[in-house]
Write a protein that holds these residues in place. Structure first.
Motif, PDB file in Angstrom:
ATOM      1  N   SER A   1      -7.873  -4.853  -4.467  1.00 19.53           N
ATOM      2  CA  SER A   1      -9.158  -5.880  -3.525  1.00 19.53           C
ATOM      3  C   SER A   1      -9.368  -6.874  -3.901  1.00 19.53           C
ATOM      4  O   SER A   1      -9.483  -6.772  -5.227  1.00 19.53           O
ATOM      5  CB  SER A   1     -10.008  -4.179  -3.493  1.00 19.53           C
TER       6      SER A   1
ATOM      7  N   SER B   1     -13.866  -6.942   3.671  1.00 15.35           N
ATOM      8  CA  SER B   1     -12.582  -6.486   3.408  1.00 15.35           C
ATOM      9  C   SER B   1     -11.559  -8.210   4.528  1.00 15.35           C
ATOM     10  O   SER B   1     -10.806  -9.070   4.018  1.00 15.35           O
ATOM     11  CB  SER B   1     -11.766  -5.603   2.824  1.00 15.35           C
TER      12      SER B   1
ATOM     13  N   ASP C   1       0.597  -5.264  -3.374  1.00 14.61           N
ATOM     14  CA  ASP C   1       0.579  -3.858  -2.780  1.00 14.61           C
ATOM     15  C   ASP C   1       1.780  -3.824  -2.366  1.00 14.61           C
ATOM     16  O   ASP C   1       2.488  -2.748  -2.119  1.00 14.61           O
ATOM     17  CB  ASP C   1      -0.107  -3.412  -1.200  1.00 14.61           C
TER      18      ASP C   1
ATOM     19  N   GLU D   1      -2.439  -1.133  -6.075  1.00 14.39           N
ATOM     20  CA  GLU D   1      -3.815  -1.204  -5.085  1.00 14.39           C
ATOM     21  C   GLU D   1      -5.022  -1.798  -4.735  1.00 14.39           C
ATOM     22  O   GLU D   1      -5.577  -0.951  -5.983  1.00 14.39           O
ATOM     23  CB  GLU D   1      -3.127  -0.035  -3.708  1.00 14.39           C
TER      24      GLU D   1
ATOM     25  N   LEU E   1      -9.799 -10.771  -7.741  1.00 16.16           N
ATOM     26  CA  LEU E   1      -9.311  -9.677  -7.037  1.00 16.16           C
ATOM     27  C   LEU E   1     -10.204  -8.868  -7.825  1.00 16.16           C
ATOM     28  O   LEU E   1     -10.573  -9.334  -9.246  1.00 16.16           O
ATOM     29  CB  LEU E   1      -8.114 -10.577  -8.230  1.00 16.16           C
TER      30      LEU E   1
ATOM     31  N   VAL F   1      -3.639  -9.475  -2.534  1.00 19.47           N
ATOM     32  CA  VAL F   1      -3.060  -8.107  -2.380  1.00 19.47           C
ATOM     33  C   VAL F   1      -2.158  -7.507  -1.990  1.00 19.47           C
ATOM     34  O   VAL F   1      -2.157  -6.304  -2.032  1.00 19.47           O
ATOM     35  CB  VAL F   1      -4.842  -7.638  -1.301  1.00 19.47           C
TER      36      VAL F   1
ATOM     37  N   THR G   1      -6.976 -14.223  -1.984  1.00 19.54           N
ATOM     38  CA  THR G   1      -6.836 -13.367  -2.481  1.00 19.54           C
ATOM     39  C   THR G   1      -6.304 -12.712  -1.758  1.00 19.54           C
ATOM     40  O   THR G   1      -5.305 -11.602  -1.967  1.00 19.54           O
ATOM     41  CB  THR G   1      -8.437 -12.868  -2.279  1.00 19.54           C
TER      42      THR G   1
ATOM     43  N   ASP H   1      -8.411   0.714  -6.868  1.00 16.83           N
ATOM     44  CA  ASP H   1      -9.470  -0.089  -6.118  1.00 16.83           C
ATOM     45  C   ASP H   1      -9.907   1.717  -5.906  1.00 16.83           C
ATOM     46  O   ASP H   1     -10.713   1.607  -4.590  1.00 16.83           O
ATOM     47  CB  ASP H   1      -8.680  -0.043  -4.623  1.00 16.83           C
TER      48      ASP H   1
END
Length: 387
Positions: free
Chosen positions: A332, A339, A325, A330, A362, A321, A317, A10
């Motif tokens: 976004s 976000s 994770d 990581e 993404l 995410v 999303t 990210d």
């Protein structure tokens, strides 16, 4: 249970500080000028001022071969640089020519630009949004359709922070110049990720931020071409040649300059290598029938080398995410500054992407420090999640 070491993909949100930037801050902290005011007349003040001007020259060199140090205004970050450009240049242009009351801004700008538009309207400006084509590009025909003699300022970002699509800034700036309008570009995402020279771009102003290149958070700069009209937005001290009041944070500025100096000689070579990695990731992901590049045919669009932007059908999303994770990656959905929003990206919506598809966006982003094996493992993980 073995703890997973997360892989940061990210970098478009913020990048880890580079060793050169950390070393520059440490050297500053250990020096006799640490905490000194560069605007003081005594010996320490003059010594600090010399260091500040050295940093200004360094940043100027990274912007182009003929950029003057006096054209670099240090700010408290990219958001402030954008605000200073948008409000300061629009007001400066109107003070110079009272007929200049319109501002043109692309619909895919960062929130640090778009969220300032209501205040600009409250100041009496008419603000119009320039729409991108389905590939995310603001083309010359779109700008020329809006250009009239009353336009004060045009602002189009160098490269989009969500899709990575690079805009035809030189062409757009030339059109604005022919109409007598000023031109600003938000280069916060593109600065030192792709090679450019501000003189070749033909822009009047350009924003940058330290934390996007491995410098510290909370520092940035605005390039402002000499004799460009600007009304200061922060008053109270006359620093930065009267264009931005407030005692300069020399500690973060030396780190910004160190990161910029380290990156600048290798921008073209790094960009080519990173672009190859991004292309490989696009190839692997877009083979899946539910994964689509946001700009359509990604091979035909000029993009930032380290941003891969896709939508994933049938998934949202937040779900993706969090699952990624948990798997140690990581990423976004788009801009980190928005976000928390559950709505579709304004960038993807402006490109004509349906809300349902945009809600599954993404963004995978990285720079020259990425391990190619991590990108392969990420692709394996996402494709396995898809089933």
């Amino acid at each position: 249970m073995t703890e997973i070491t997360p892989v940061n993909l990210d970098y478009a949100a913020s990048t880890p500080m580079r060793p050169e930037a950390r070393a520059a801050q440490a050297a500053y902290d250990a020096s006799d000028i640490a905490g000194a005011n560069p605007n003081s007349l005594h010996t320490l003040g003059r010594k600090t001022a010399l260091e500040l001007e050295r940093c200004r020259r360094t940043v100027a060199r990274t912007l182009g071969s003929r950029v003057r140090a006096s054209e670099v205004i240090f700010t408290g970050g990219g958001t402030e640089a954008n605000h200073l450009a948008l409000a300061g240049m629009a007001e400066g242009a109107r003070e110079h020519d009272r007929a200049r009351t319109r501002v043109l801004v692309s619909a895919i700008e960062h929130d640090s630009m778009l969220d300032n538009l209501p205040a600009l309207r409250a100041e009496g400006f008419t603000v119009e949004l320039l729409q991108p084509n389905p590939q995310g590009i603001v083309d010359i025909e779109e700008l020329e359709a809006h250009l009239t003699p009353d336009v004060a300022l045009v602002s189009v970002m160098l490269a989009n922070n969500e899709t990575g699509v690079v805009q035809p800034i030189a062409e757009l700036a030339a059109a604005a110049r022919r109409a007598g309008a000023l031109f600003h570009t938000d280069a916060i995402q593109g600065y030192l990720h792709i090679p450019f020279d501000v003189n070749e771009l033909g822009v009047d102003a350009l924003s940058l931020a330290g934390h996007k290149i491995g410098g510290p958070v909370g520092t940035g700069a605005l390039y402002l071409r000499s004799r460009t009209p600007l009304r200061p937005q922060i008053l109270g001290g006359g620093q930065e040649s009267g264009r931005r009041a407030g005692t300069q944070d020399v500690r973060t500025i030396v780190a910004l300059a160190a990161a910029a100096e380290a990156l600048h000689p290798h921008v073209a070579a790094d960009a080519a290598r990173i672009r190859t990695l991004a292309d490989r990731l696009y190839e692997r992901l877009c083979v899946h029938p539910a994964i689509h590049a946001t700009m359509g045919d990604w091979t035909s669009v000029e993009r930032l080398p380290g941003i891969v932007s896709v939508t994933v059908d049938g998934h949202d999303t937040e779900e993706l995410v969090l699952k990624l994770d948990a798997a140690g990656f990581e990423v976004s959905g788009g801009s980190a500054c928005s976000s928390a929003s559950l709505d579709a990206s304004h960038v993807l919506t402006a490109m004509g992407i349906a809300r349902e598809r945009a809600l599954g966006a993404l963004r995978i982003s990285f720079d020259d420090r990425v391990d190619p094996k991590d990108l392969d493992r990420f692709a394996d993980t996402l494709l396995n999640l898809m089933g």
